[in-house]
Scaffold this active site. Structure first.
Site, PDB file in Angstrom:
ATOM      1  CB  THR A  95      -0.926   0.003   1.224  1.00  0.00           C
ATOM      2  OG1 THR A  95      -1.711  -1.185   1.222  1.00  0.00           O
ATOM      3  CG2 THR A  95      -1.855   1.213   1.201  1.00  0.00           C
ATOM      4  CE  LYS A 171      -4.527  -1.901   0.709  1.00  0.00           C
ATOM      5  NZ  LYS A 171      -5.250  -2.873   1.544  1.00  0.00           N
ATOM      6  CE  LYS A 240       1.651   2.901   4.783  1.00  0.00           C
ATOM      7  NZ  LYS A 240       1.280   2.002   3.641  1.00  0.00           N
TER       8      LYS A 240
END
Length: 295
Positions: A95, A171, A240
């Site tokens: 990711t 995503k 994050k």
């Protein structure tokens, strides 16, 4: 296929195991060598560097925690770009930011290599059980070449656009849904508990009335039980990812006020020392704000 596999953390271990089960030949690399050693007994070769893992491979799959970790193994003299042959393909399942995905596509193209962005949805238990949902974007020919690898990782595959970074947008959008859903669950449980309703009772109502998704139901159970260890997905990584969501939203000029709120709550969690807990520990923060004791 001959595959280099880089990143044997919580997610990578199950993914690498499933590639071995599917009959692929692996050269594995992990910064902590001890995590790679069990795979040697299963027929994998332990590589000495990302470059070594890429040499002779038809494809290299990376599954790492964040942008700096990906940059560390991809670029430089010992990076996988230096070891990957022309025509071989880098599959990035990490990711990462949209910007880094676009840089990877450009760097690999310049080196005559393929690049497929293939992030996954699912926790480590889903990775081990071959129940991930895999996204894929990149040149159609490259996606088709690595399809057997992607299909060996999970229960389903969605092929997106030719632009590799589109998989990262999807995503990140999905992770934002999970983060905001978890924040809503956390606040609902805190309200119920503060009003005298036991968490397990509210969970029963939730499961009977609202639960339609395994993801939604799983996080509700974690919050109801106050079970934030071991982390399936660390809260610091959630911070994050939501940060990356806001970065992408800023580039696209898309206001996302709820994402900003969720980021602040995740940041509070990291500041409180919850960074290594599961990101469902948003439930603990909501309970704290409500003056409730830990479950």
């Amino acid at each position: 296929m001959k595959v280099g596999f880089i990143g044997l953390g919580n997610m990578g271990q199950g993914m690498a195991q499933n590639l071995l089960k599917a009959g692929h030949t692996l050269a594995v690399y992990n910064r902590t060598r001890a995590k790679a050693e069990p795979f040697q007994a299963k027929g994998a070769r332990i590589a000495s560097s990302p470059r070594d893992a890429a040499q002779g491979a038809e494809a290299v799959l990376t599954i790492l925690s964040d942008d700096p970790a990906v940059e560390e193994v991809v670029f430089g003299g010992e990076g996988l770009v230096a070891g990957l042959e022309r025509g071989a393909i880098h599959i990035s399942s990490s990711t990462i930011s949209v910007a880094l995905s676009e840089r990877l596509a450009a760097e690999h193209a310049q080196a005559g290599q393929g690049y497929v962005s293939a992030p996954v949805f699912g926790r480590p238990d889903a990775a081990a059980a071959q129940q991930l949902w895999v996204l894929a974007a990149g040149a159609p020919a490259d996606v088709e070449r690595v399809r057997p690898l992607l299909e060996a990782l999970g229960r389903g595959l969605t092929v997106l656009a030719e632009k590799a970074s589109s998989a990262n947008v999807v995503k990140l959008s999905g992770n934002f849904l999970i983060a905001s859903m978890t924040e809503a669950l956390a606040e609902a449980f805190a309200l119920a508990r503060k009003s005298g309703v036991e968490a397990k009772t509210f969970l029963e109502v939730f499961q009977a009335v609202f639960a339609r998704s395994p993801i939604f139901e799983r996080y509700a159970a974690l919050i109801a039980e106050g079970k934030y260890e071991p982390p399936g997905f660390a809260l610091r990584l959630g911070l994050k990812d939501v940060g990356l969501v806001l970065e992408a939203a800023g580039d696209a000029q898309v206001p996302m006020p709820l994402a900003s709120l969720v980021k602040d709550h995740l940041l509070t969690g990291v500041a409180r020392g919850f960074g290594e807990l599961d990101w469902s520990a948003l439930g603990a923060l909501a309970a704290e704000r409500a003056g409730l004791e830990k479950l």
